[in-house]
Design an enzyme around this catalytic site. Structure first.
Site, PDB file in Angstrom:
ATOM      1  N   LYS A 103      72.220  57.443 147.143  1.00  0.00           N
ATOM      2  CA  LYS A 103      72.309  58.250 148.356  1.00  0.00           C
ATOM      3  C   LYS A 103      73.131  57.547 149.433  1.00  0.00           C
ATOM      4  CE  LYS A 103      67.723  59.497 146.995  1.00  0.00           C
ATOM      5  NZ  LYS A 103      66.337  58.990 147.026  1.00  0.00           N
ATOM      6  N   HIS A 141      69.751  67.386 145.290  1.00  0.00           N
ATOM      7  CA  HIS A 141      68.637  66.454 145.233  1.00  0.00           C
ATOM      8  C   HIS A 141      67.785  66.701 146.475  1.00  0.00           C
ATOM      9  CE1 HIS A 141      66.811  62.276 144.662  1.00  0.00           C
ATOM     10  NE2 HIS A 141      66.356  62.686 145.833  1.00  0.00           N
ATOM     11  N   GLU A 159      60.869  63.167 143.694  1.00  0.00           N
ATOM     12  CA  GLU A 159      62.256  63.627 143.718  1.00  0.00           C
ATOM     13  C   GLU A 159      62.416  64.822 142.776  1.00  0.00           C
ATOM     14  OE1 GLU A 159      64.623  59.604 144.991  1.00  0.00           O
ATOM     15  OE2 GLU A 159      64.701  60.122 142.874  1.00  0.00           O
ATOM     16  N   ARG A 164      56.652  53.972 146.614  1.00  0.00           N
ATOM     17  CA  ARG A 164      56.883  52.988 147.688  1.00  0.00           C
ATOM     18  C   ARG A 164      57.458  53.714 148.896  1.00  0.00           C
ATOM     19  NH1 ARG A 164      62.501  53.367 147.328  1.00  0.00           N
ATOM     20  NH2 ARG A 164      63.239  53.692 145.213  1.00  0.00           N
TER      21      ARG A 164
HETATM   22  P1  ADP Z   1      65.900  55.263 147.827  1.00  0.00           P
HETATM   23  O1  ADP Z   1      65.690  56.683 147.501  1.00  0.00           O
HETATM   24  O2  ADP Z   1      64.823  54.662 148.655  1.00  0.00           O
HETATM   25  O3  ADP Z   1      67.280  54.957 148.278  1.00  0.00           O
HETATM   26  P2  ADP Z   1      66.680  53.823 145.531  1.00  0.00           P
HETATM   27  O4  ADP Z   1      66.282  54.246 144.178  1.00  0.00           O
HETATM   28  O5  ADP Z   1      68.105  53.940 145.936  1.00  0.00           O
HETATM   29  O6  ADP Z   1      65.714  54.590 146.469  1.00  0.00           O
HETATM   30  O7  ADP Z   1      66.185  52.337 145.726  1.00  0.00           O
HETATM   31  C1  ADP Z   1      66.045  51.666 146.948  1.00  0.00           C
HETATM   32  C2  ADP Z   1      66.519  50.257 146.788  1.00  0.00           C
HETATM   33  O8  ADP Z   1      65.930  49.651 145.671  1.00  0.00           O
HETATM   34  C3  ADP Z   1      68.005  50.170 146.590  1.00  0.00           C
HETATM   35  O9  ADP Z   1      68.446  49.011 147.230  1.00  0.00           O
HETATM   36  C4  ADP Z   1      68.133  50.066 145.079  1.00  0.00           C
HETATM   37  O10 ADP Z   1      69.324  49.396 144.749  1.00  0.00           O
HETATM   38  C5  ADP Z   1      66.899  49.285 144.719  1.00  0.00           C
HETATM   39  N1  ADP Z   1      66.304  49.630 143.405  1.00  0.00           N
HETATM   40  C6  ADP Z   1      65.422  50.606 143.142  1.00  0.00           C
HETATM   41  N2  ADP Z   1      65.019  50.594 141.872  1.00  0.00           N
HETATM   42  C7  ADP Z   1      65.661  49.581 141.285  1.00  0.00           C
HETATM   43  C8  ADP Z   1      65.660  49.040 139.968  1.00  0.00           C
HETATM   44  N3  ADP Z   1      64.913  49.530 138.980  1.00  0.00           N
HETATM   45  N4  ADP Z   1      66.458  47.996 139.730  1.00  0.00           N
HETATM   46  C9  ADP Z   1      67.229  47.481 140.712  1.00  0.00           C
HETATM   47  N5  ADP Z   1      67.259  47.933 141.970  1.00  0.00           N
HETATM   48  C10 ADP Z   1      66.489  48.957 142.269  1.00  0.00           C
HETATM   49  P1  ADP Z   2      67.086  56.684 139.994  1.00  0.00           P
HETATM   50  O1  ADP Z   2      65.770  56.225 139.457  1.00  0.00           O
HETATM   51  O2  ADP Z   2      68.200  55.781 139.652  1.00  0.00           O
HETATM   52  O3  ADP Z   2      66.998  57.080 141.428  1.00  0.00           O
HETATM   53  P2  ADP Z   2      67.052  59.534 139.329  1.00  0.00           P
HETATM   54  O4  ADP Z   2      66.406  60.027 138.092  1.00  0.00           O
HETATM   55  O5  ADP Z   2      66.333  59.733 140.607  1.00  0.00           O
HETATM   56  O6  ADP Z   2      67.404  57.991 139.127  1.00  0.00           O
HETATM   57  O7  ADP Z   2      68.495  60.169 139.432  1.00  0.00           O
HETATM   58  C1  ADP Z   2      69.444  59.692 140.359  1.00  0.00           C
HETATM   59  C2  ADP Z   2      70.449  60.795 140.646  1.00  0.00           C
HETATM   60  O8  ADP Z   2      71.138  61.177 139.442  1.00  0.00           O
HETATM   61  C3  ADP Z   2      69.841  62.100 141.162  1.00  0.00           C
HETATM   62  O9  ADP Z   2      69.654  62.075 142.557  1.00  0.00           O
HETATM   63  C4  ADP Z   2      70.895  63.113 140.739  1.00  0.00           C
HETATM   64  O10 ADP Z   2      72.004  63.116 141.611  1.00  0.00           O
HETATM   65  C5  ADP Z   2      71.341  62.574 139.402  1.00  0.00           C
HETATM   66  N1  ADP Z   2      70.556  63.156 138.304  1.00  0.00           N
HETATM   67  C6  ADP Z   2      69.407  62.670 137.790  1.00  0.00           C
HETATM   68  N2  ADP Z   2      68.935  63.452 136.801  1.00  0.00           N
HETATM   69  C7  ADP Z   2      69.792  64.473 136.688  1.00  0.00           C
HETATM   70  C8  ADP Z   2      69.874  65.632 135.830  1.00  0.00           C
HETATM   71  N3  ADP Z   2      68.947  65.860 134.890  1.00  0.00           N
HETATM   72  N4  ADP Z   2      70.923  66.474 136.002  1.00  0.00           N
HETATM   73  C9  ADP Z   2      71.861  66.231 136.935  1.00  0.00           C
HETATM   74  N5  ADP Z   2      71.850  65.169 137.752  1.00  0.00           N
HETATM   75  C10 ADP Z   2      70.840  64.293 137.642  1.00  0.00           C
HETATM   76 MG    MG Z   3      65.840  58.551 142.225  1.00  0.00          MG
END
Ligand code: ADP
Ligand code: ADP
Ligand code: MG
Length: 462
Positions: free
Chosen positions: A236, A208, A274, A292
């Site tokens: 993460k 990632h 991402e 954001r």
């Molecule tokens: P980052 O890459 O900044 O860590 P995350 O996707 O992990 O991004 O989101 C940051 C924060 O927002 C985390 O506390 C996560 O749990 C919360 N969060 C993000 N998107 C959502 C969502 N759709 N529903 C609930 N919590 C979310």
């Molecule tokens: P979120 O909105 O919850 O952050 P992401 O689409 O960014 O969701 O995916 C979260 C994590 O899931 C990625 O950082 C990666 O580790 C895994 N992931 C997402 N899409 C894929 C994919 N197509 N193949 C493998 N791993 C994935």
């Molecule tokens: Mg993501």
């Protein structure tokens, strides 16, 4: 012009925004719940306003309550932080309709880029490669099965409105897809209020890697990439900048693709694109955009020297970007370790308590973003992230050594955290070599502790 900034968030990010506001000469006002009266952000802010009870749905997610508070305290801008309302187009629209500035992109852009299925379409339009998958949200099972034939198995069923690692399911074959699809849709409906899902090929052994961008609506620049492959349950845990996996040629292509996409939509604000990166082929694929500020933004601030929270407030206030791409250069290496109030020895069960003793690491190249203080009582209602320990040094090797030194200085009494886990993780030979993918950490956590390096225990007791 912004004079009074309402911060609708809590914890370390609320404090981070208070600090940026103070340095900009703005009056900071923290909007908080009943449970967060005694937080460091509230103590440090110029003013505070209660927006409702502890449950986030009634306070941090309550749009009418926030708008009313903003009016009452005569705020002229609203910063949503991350999580909560930060990617809600309804909220961005409500803020604007109330005559206030939303610190972030326009609601239309959040609609377009915050929706993961739509963002994929936009990336394709801008010439940015995406993970092979369904062209848009899939409706019925028949459509899903036929799309899956082209995409190939294993694949992921992903909620268009998902985030925070939630709303993602694996399907190894047609049978599993048949079973999982209705479950995924109803889960997405109840978790995100939006049942749409799309399919994406599962990329095994991916890293990632994400790119930080900043736009003023006309022009965008990037602040290079962050490596965020060390994850648990797709969240993460440990991030660094730059990524040890890419060379300058790939870095250039990756970062330029992010700027192209940001400019294609006329992006305004701080944002992150991402990607999954396949080390074997050198290919990268866009997965989503976060419209954001992100949790891990400090590593980028450390290696570029720019204050991203300040910059996002300035562009929201209508100031054009004052920097050119060439003004942004990479220097040294930064690492962020997320310190969550969770017990790694008991399946990361949430750990709660009152901070009885707290000693932060300090000294060269150490930054702490945290709302913790001695006497602070953790409320049980929110996210477990309580501190971010960020270190910087001139090379990756030195930054890892400094991370160990900082963790050795750290002392916390009151509840268990993930600090001790990080102390062992940074001694791992694969971590030291920068050789890991998105499933590495889960495999590492499943190993018996006797496999891991023997390190001095971090002083962190219940
Ligand atoms: P980052 O890459 O900044 O860590 P995350 O996707 O992990 O991004 O989101 C940051 C924060 O927002 C985390 O506390 C996560 O749990 C919360 N969060 C993000 N998107 C959502 C969502 N759709 N529903 C609930 N919590 C979310
Ligand atoms: P979120 O909105 O919850 O952050 P992401 O689409 O960014 O969701 O995916 C979260 C994590 O899931 C990625 O950082 C990666 O580790 C895994 N992931 C997402 N899409 C894929 C994919 N197509 N193949 C493998 N791993 C994935
Ligand atoms: Mg993501």
């Amino acid at each position: 012009m912004i004079r009074r900034l309402l911060i609708v968030n809590r914890g370390e990010i609320a404090l981070r925004i208070v600090r940026a506001a103070r340095e900009l000469g703005l009056v900071s006002i923290v909007a908080h719940s009943d449970a967060d009266v005694d937080t460091l952000a509230v103590h440090q802010a110029d003013e505070a306003v209660c927006i409702g009870p502890a449950q986030a749905a009634k306070s941090y997610l309550n749009i009418p309550a926030v708008i009313e508070a903003a009016r009452n305290c005569q705020a002229d801008a609203v910063h949503p932080g991350y999580g909560f309302l930060s990617e809600s187009p309804e909220f961005a629209r409500a803020v604007k309709d109330a005559g206030l500035i939303f610190i972030g992109p326009d609601a239309d852009i959040i609609d377009r880029m915050g929706d993961k299925a739509m963002a994929r379409q936009t990336a394709i339009e801008a010439g940015v490669p995406v993970v092979p998958g369904s062209p848009h949200a899939v409706e019925g099972l028949e459509e899903a099965l036929s799309v899956a034939e082209d995409v190939g198995y294993p694949l992921l069923i992903k909620a268009a409105a998902g985030g925070g690692g939630r709303g993602i399911r694996v399907a190894e074959d047609a049978e599993m897809l048949t079973k999982q699809l209705p479950l995924a849709k109803s889960e997405a409906q109840s978790a995100f209020g939006d049942g749409r899902v799309y399919l994406e090929r599962f990329i095994a052994r991916a890293r990632h890697i994400e790119v930080q961008v900043l736009g003023d609506g006309k022009r965008a620049v990037h602040f290079f990439e962050r490596e965020c492959s060390l994850q648990r349950r797709r969240q993460k845990m440990f991030e660094e900048a730059p990524s040890p996996a890419i060379d300058s040629t790939i870095r250039k292509r990756l970062c330029e693709s992010a700027v192209a996409l940001a400019e294609h939509v006329g992006y305004l604000g701080a944002g992150t694109l991402e990607y999954l990166f396949d080390e074997k082929t050198g290919e990268f694929f866009f997965i989503e955009m976060n419209t954001r500020i992100q949790v891990e933004h400090p590593v980028t601030e450390m290696v570029t020297g720019f204050d991203l929270v300040r910059a996002m407030i300035q562009v929201a206030a209508g100031e054009p970007l004052s920097i050119a791409q060439n003004d942004i250069t990479l220097r040294g290496w930064a690492i962020e370790m997320r310190i969550n109030a969770e017990d790694p020895d008991h399946d990361f069960f949430p750990s709660l308590g009152t901070v009885k003793k707290l000693v932060w690491p300090t000294g060269p190249g150490v930054r702490i973003d945290s709302g913790l203080y001695e006497g602070y009582k953790m409320p049980p209602f929110y996210d477990s992230l309580v501190a971010k320990l960020i270190v910087w040094d001139d090379s990756r090797e030195h930054a890892l050594t400094r991370a160990g030194r900082a963790l050795d200085e750290f002392q916390l009494q009151g509840f268990t955290t993930t600090a001790g886990l990080h102390r062992r993780l940074i001694e791992d030979s694969a971590v030291k070599a920068g050789a890991f993918d998105t499933v590495f950490l889960e495999r590492w956590l499943a190993e018996p502790a006797s496999n891991h390096a023997n390190v001095k225990e971090v002083i962190n007791e219940q």
